[in-house]
Design an enzyme around this catalytic site. Structure first.
Site, short mmCIF file in Angstrom:
data_model
loop_
_atom_site.label_atom_id
_atom_site.label_comp_id
_atom_site.label_asym_id
_atom_site.label_seq_id
_atom_site.Cartn_x
_atom_site.Cartn_y
_atom_site.Cartn_z
N THR A 1 0.81 -1.21 0.00
CA THR A 1 0.00 0.00 0.00
C THR A 1 0.86 1.27 0.00
OG1 THR A 1 -0.23 -0.11 2.41
CG2 THR A 1 -1.96 -1.10 1.12
N THR A 2 1.93 1.25 0.78
CA THR A 2 2.80 2.43 0.82
C THR A 2 3.42 2.66 -0.55
OG1 THR A 2 3.31 1.78 3.08
CG2 THR A 2 4.62 3.56 2.13
P1 ADP Z 1 4.42 -1.48 1.38
O1 ADP Z 1 3.27 -0.90 2.15
O2 ADP Z 1 4.55 -0.85 0.05
O3 ADP Z 1 4.41 -2.97 1.36
P2 ADP Z 1 6.75 -1.75 3.04
O4 ADP Z 1 7.16 -0.86 4.15
O5 ADP Z 1 6.26 -3.11 3.39
O6 ADP Z 1 5.69 -0.98 2.17
O7 ADP Z 1 8.00 -1.88 2.08
C1 ADP Z 1 7.97 -2.64 0.92
C2 ADP Z 1 9.26 -2.48 0.16
O8 ADP Z 1 10.36 -2.98 0.95
C3 ADP Z 1 9.25 -3.30 -1.11
O9 ADP Z 1 9.83 -2.55 -2.15
C4 ADP Z 1 10.09 -4.50 -0.75
O10 ADP Z 1 10.71 -5.11 -1.88
C5 ADP Z 1 11.11 -3.90 0.17
N1 ADP Z 1 11.75 -4.90 1.02
C6 ADP Z 1 11.15 -5.78 1.85
N2 ADP Z 1 12.05 -6.56 2.47
C7 ADP Z 1 13.26 -6.16 2.04
C8 ADP Z 1 14.62 -6.55 2.33
N3 ADP Z 1 14.89 -7.53 3.19
N4 ADP Z 1 15.60 -5.88 1.71
C9 ADP Z 1 15.32 -4.88 0.86
N5 ADP Z 1 14.10 -4.46 0.55
C10 ADP Z 1 13.07 -5.09 1.13
#
Ligand code: ADP
Ligand code: MG
Length: 559
Positions: free
Chosen positions: A100-101
């Site tokens: 969502t973010t």
């Molecule tokens: P959203 O609400 O968009 O899901 P998040 O705060 O969950 O927001 O962040 C999602 C982003 O973080 C995605 O681009 C995902 O690929 C990235 N991400 C998640 N885990 C990792 C990781 N271990 N290393 C790097 N990027 C990550």
């Protein structure tokens, strides 16, 4: 007499006096600013190193969260253009459950890029056209680089579940929790659909997250009504009553004149006999356990206990639904109608204690299409935020099993798309080419923000990432912990394909819709950053639907 005659030569005024009208470039600019402001408000929460926000509502309730859609819905955003961006998050939540973010941040950046092009006198419809073409191409490229995943591939599903928890309260226990989430979704998965509503989450304050567990069956947050009833029943027949086990109060306040003690006794005996009959009906049907939606009279409790039946009262309707689905019991609204045919089955029904609270566990159900995840944590705020991460996680696992396609994360897809779209732009030509290039730039907001939030230099990170992708490393992304560019697939950072395709689709639609607006007519006041609450009331001046006051009013306590 017709209207025209009545009006004479006076200009026809169709708007009320209170309404506000903003047209042309001003309207565009106002909408762009509002959209950007929404995106900006959630940007710092993105990714593994994203920060949380604390929201305090007008009654003093506190929410600490990192979840985009939760933040936006709690902020009480109150601007029509901003609302459209919030809808992007809501669609993403419904369709995928995570991302969502990212979806909101991309929308904001599409608007920001558009702003530059509008200043260079590129027409909004040209921009809209270019954005749509870019989005279609982006989806095609993503489908091309997606990796196939089988629904039995537990390892990769667990990595997907864990990626969705990264940076959230659940992260500390992500090995255990992702194992539970995958098991839960696999258990409720049907041939053709997965309804994650069949996974209930029972939040238990007390203990630590590592003590969370999965129960195949339903947990009812109630205890048996009487101490004299058994603690457990094996191979239990289960009845569900959608009414109560009480004597109906008469509608009219009837006064019963009792002239002698015998008469009173007779009256009481009659009530008692009725309650006894209710208990007997349940016993005769063959039930060992009865879940009642309403109350159970003391006398009925007594007779049920005598029959050795476990009775539970005031069961939530969502629990009743789960119980019916998992045990196969058919709820009856009136106890007189109960027969053997209405009973369901559970191998075990038992009252157990977790964290000092008694609950009824209904397990070993025939058709275990309902599971309960018991989430534990030190405080309510902690559990609530873990719960939100679990919901995201359930969503991505469900989506992956449904679609069978995933992408490596960490900004890898966005960098890959950005490069592919710049190539594609050349083939588009005309002024739309500029819009496609702007779209390519906009997508880079994801890796850029991941880097910024991790305290890294976004330019250095982007340069490195582009170089990796240029040399064919499609899965190269940003390691937010070390700052290195690494292969995200090797690292096990995976997200469902739909998380990206849906985000691109919704973000593009919202941006295009806002860009095409050149006239905003509002009943009442309209402002982007309006802090005074006086005229923000829904239905305030001019009776604005939902209030078109300004954003900011409801987020007084945001830190
Ligand atoms: P959203 O609400 O968009 O899901 P998040 O705060 O969950 O927001 O962040 C999602 C982003 O973080 C995605 O681009 C995902 O690929 C990235 N991400 C998640 N885990 C990792 C990781 N271990 N290393 C790097 N990027 C990550
Ligand atoms: Mg997420």
């Amino acid at each position: 007499m017709t209207m025209a005659q009545q009006m004479g030569n006076q200009p026809l005024i169709v708007l009320s006096e209170d309404s506000q009208r903003t047209s042309g470039k001003d309207a565009q600019s106002m909408n762009i600013q509002a959209g950007k402001a929404v995106a900006e408000s959630v940007r710092t929460t993105l990714g593994p190193k994203g920060m949380d926000k604390m929201l305090v509502d007008s009654t003093g309730n506190v929410i600490v969260t990192n979840d985009g859609v939760t933040l936006l819905s709690e902020m009480e955003i109150d601007h029509p253009a901003a609302d459209m961006i919030v809808e992007v998050a809501e669609t993403q939540e419904d369709e995928v459950g995570d991302g969502t973010t990212s979806a909101v941040v991309v929308s904001g950046e599409l608007l920001s890029q558009a702003e530059d092009l509008l200043e260079q006198d590129i027409h909004a419809t040209t921009l809209a056209q270019g954005y749509r073409q870019a989005a279609a191409e982006a989806t095609a490229v993503l489908e091309d680089i997606a990796i196939d995943v089988d629904e039995d591939d537990t390892e990769i599903l667990e990595q997907i579940a864990a990626t969705a928890m990264t940076g959230k309260g659940a992260e500390n226990a992500k090995n255990l929790l992702s194992d539970l989430v995958v098991k839960a979704v696999q258990t409720v998965a049907d041939e053709d659909e997965i309804d994650t509503d069949n996974v209930s989450v029972e939040k238990v304050v007390g203990g630590s997250i590592d003590e969370s567990e999965l129960v195949e069956g339903v947990i009812v947050d109630k205890e048996r009504v009487s101490e004299n009833m058994p603690y457990f029943a094996e191979d239990a027949s289960v009845a569900i009553i959608d009414g109560d086990l009480e004597i109906k109060e008469t509608e009219i306040d009837a006064e019963v004149n009792v002239t002698d003690p015998d008469q009173l006794q007779q009256f009481l005996d009659q009530e008692e006999a009725q309650l006894r009959e209710m208990a007997e009906t349940i016993a005769d049907a063959g039930a060992d356990v009865v879940f009642v939606d309403g109350g159970i009279d003391d006398m009925a409790q007594h007779y049920l206990a005598q029959e050795g039946i476990i009775a539970v009262r005031r069961v939530k309707s969502s629990d009743q639904t789960q119980l019916a689905r998992s045990t196969g019991a058919k709820p009856v609204s009136s106890v007189e109608d109960l027969t053997e045919d209405h009973l369901g089955f559970a191998g075990s029904v038992a009252q157990k204690e977790i964290a000092g609270d008694q609950r009824i566990f209904v397990e070993d159900v025939d058709d275990a299409k309902a599971v309960t995840l018991i989430l534990r944590g030190g405080t309510e705020h902690v559990i609530d935020e873990v719960d939100r991460a679990i919901e995201d996680s359930l969503g991505v696992v469900r989506t992956t099993i449904e679609d069978g396609k995933v992408l490596a994360g960490g900004g890898a897809p966005e960098v890959e798309l950005s490069l592919a779209l710049r190539d594609y732009a050349d083939s588009v030509g005309g002024r739309e080419q500029l819009a496609v290039e702007a779209f390519a730039d906009a997508l880079e907001v994801i890796p850029r923000t991941l880097a910024e939030n991790a305290g890294l230099d976004p330019i250095d990170s982007l340069v490195e990432l582009r170089a990796e992708h240029d040399s064919g490393n499609t899965a190269s992304g940003l390691d937010a912990y070390t700052g290195d560019t690494i292969d995200m697939a090797d690292e096990g950072v995976y997200e469902p394909l739909r998380i990206k395709t849906q985000a691109i689709e919704s973000a593009t639609e919202a941006a295009v819709m806002l860009l095409r607006i050149d006239d905003v007519i509002a009943a009442g006041d309209l402002a982007v950053a309006d802090d005074d609450d006086d005229d923000d009331m829904p239905g305030g001046p001019g009776g604005a639907p939902g209030g078109m006051g300004g954003m900011g009013g409801g987020m007084g306590g945001m830190m």
